[in-house]
Design an enzyme around this catalytic site. Structure first.
Site, mmCIF file in Angstrom:
data_model
loop_
_atom_site.group_PDB
_atom_site.id
_atom_site.type_symbol
_atom_site.label_atom_id
_atom_site.label_comp_id
_atom_site.label_asym_id
_atom_site.label_seq_id
_atom_site.Cartn_x
_atom_site.Cartn_y
_atom_site.Cartn_z
ATOM 1 N N HIS A 70 0.855 -1.189 0.000
ATOM 2 C CA HIS A 70 0.000 0.000 0.000
ATOM 3 C C HIS A 70 0.891 1.239 0.000
ATOM 4 O O HIS A 70 2.027 1.206 0.493
ATOM 5 C CB HIS A 70 -0.888 0.012 1.243
ATOM 6 C CG HIS A 70 -1.953 -1.024 1.246
ATOM 7 N ND1 HIS A 70 -3.069 -0.941 2.048
ATOM 8 C CD2 HIS A 70 -2.096 -2.175 0.535
ATOM 9 C CE1 HIS A 70 -3.839 -1.986 1.852
ATOM 10 N NE2 HIS A 70 -3.270 -2.760 0.938
ATOM 11 N N GLU A 91 0.869 3.864 1.805
ATOM 12 C CA GLU A 91 1.301 4.282 3.139
ATOM 13 C C GLU A 91 2.488 3.464 3.630
ATOM 14 O O GLU A 91 3.466 4.003 4.143
ATOM 15 C CB GLU A 91 0.168 4.147 4.167
ATOM 16 C CG GLU A 91 -1.062 4.953 3.847
ATOM 17 C CD GLU A 91 -2.138 4.142 3.127
ATOM 18 O OE1 GLU A 91 -1.817 3.482 2.110
ATOM 19 O OE2 GLU A 91 -3.291 4.188 3.567
ATOM 20 N N CYS A 128 -6.391 1.989 5.850
ATOM 21 C CA CYS A 128 -6.957 0.724 6.311
ATOM 22 C C CYS A 128 -6.312 0.379 7.658
ATOM 23 O O CYS A 128 -5.397 1.067 8.116
ATOM 24 C CB CYS A 128 -6.694 -0.379 5.286
ATOM 25 S SG CYS A 128 -4.952 -0.878 5.156
ATOM 26 N N CYS A 153 -2.426 -0.144 7.496
ATOM 27 C CA CYS A 153 -1.653 1.085 7.319
ATOM 28 C C CYS A 153 -1.728 1.986 8.548
ATOM 29 O O CYS A 153 -0.738 2.608 8.930
ATOM 30 C CB CYS A 153 -2.123 1.812 6.070
ATOM 31 S SG CYS A 153 -1.746 0.870 4.567
#
Length: 162
Positions: A57, A59, A87, A90
């Site tokens: 991801h 992040e 999410c 993260c």
């Protein structure tokens, strides 16, 4: 608009540029940057499909690059700016890395962990609670996401079935 909000919008524009790079690669258009004492020290975008890695991801990648740039995993005095509400993975990574502030764009009704239906941002098990600022340039973030998924649906309708 306050000075802080104006700065947050400038940073979000950088994250949106990263999201556009993700989209150009066929990735879900999410971008992130990490700012340390006013300067961008890392930037990343989703690479889940490209790397075949569910943890790639924006992040997570931005946090890793920031830790490398600073030579330490503790990212105090840093802000994480991301185009979509983080999410749970993260958010936990940001909190465990001691990020002081998380600024995000659009809300994520399905996987978001800062608001409803679950708010993990204040759970004491995950480390210090960062300051939160949501909804920054959310219309631009939503537009990117909607156009990406509309195009994806269009491609799947037009592809020959097996």
């Amino acid at each position: 608009m306050s000075h802080r909000q104006a700065i947050a919008q400038q940073w979000m524009e950088e994250a949106l540029n990263e999201a556009k790079l993700a989209q150009s690669k066929g990735e879900v258009p999410i971008g992130a940057i990490v700012v340390h004492r006013g300067s961008t020290i890392s930037r990343a975008h989703n690479l889940v499909e490209s790397l075949n890695d569910a943890t790639a991801h924006a992040e997570i990648l931005a946090l890793r690059k920031a830790a490398s740039a600073l030579g330490r995993w503790r990212l105090q005095d840093c802000s994480l700016i991301v185009t979509l509400e983080p999410c749970s993975m993260c958010l936990a990574a940001a909190r465990l890395s001691r990020i002081d502030e998380i600024i995000f764009g659009a809300l994520d009704e399905r996987f978001g962990s800062v608001g409803r239906p679950r708010d993990l941002s204040k759970d004491p098990l995950w480390g210090p609670t960062p300051r939160l600022l949501g909804g920054v340039c959310s219309d631009k973030s939503l537009e990117l996401m909607q156009s990406f998924f509309k195009e994806l649906r269009g491609r799947s309708k037009n592809s020959p079935s097996e």
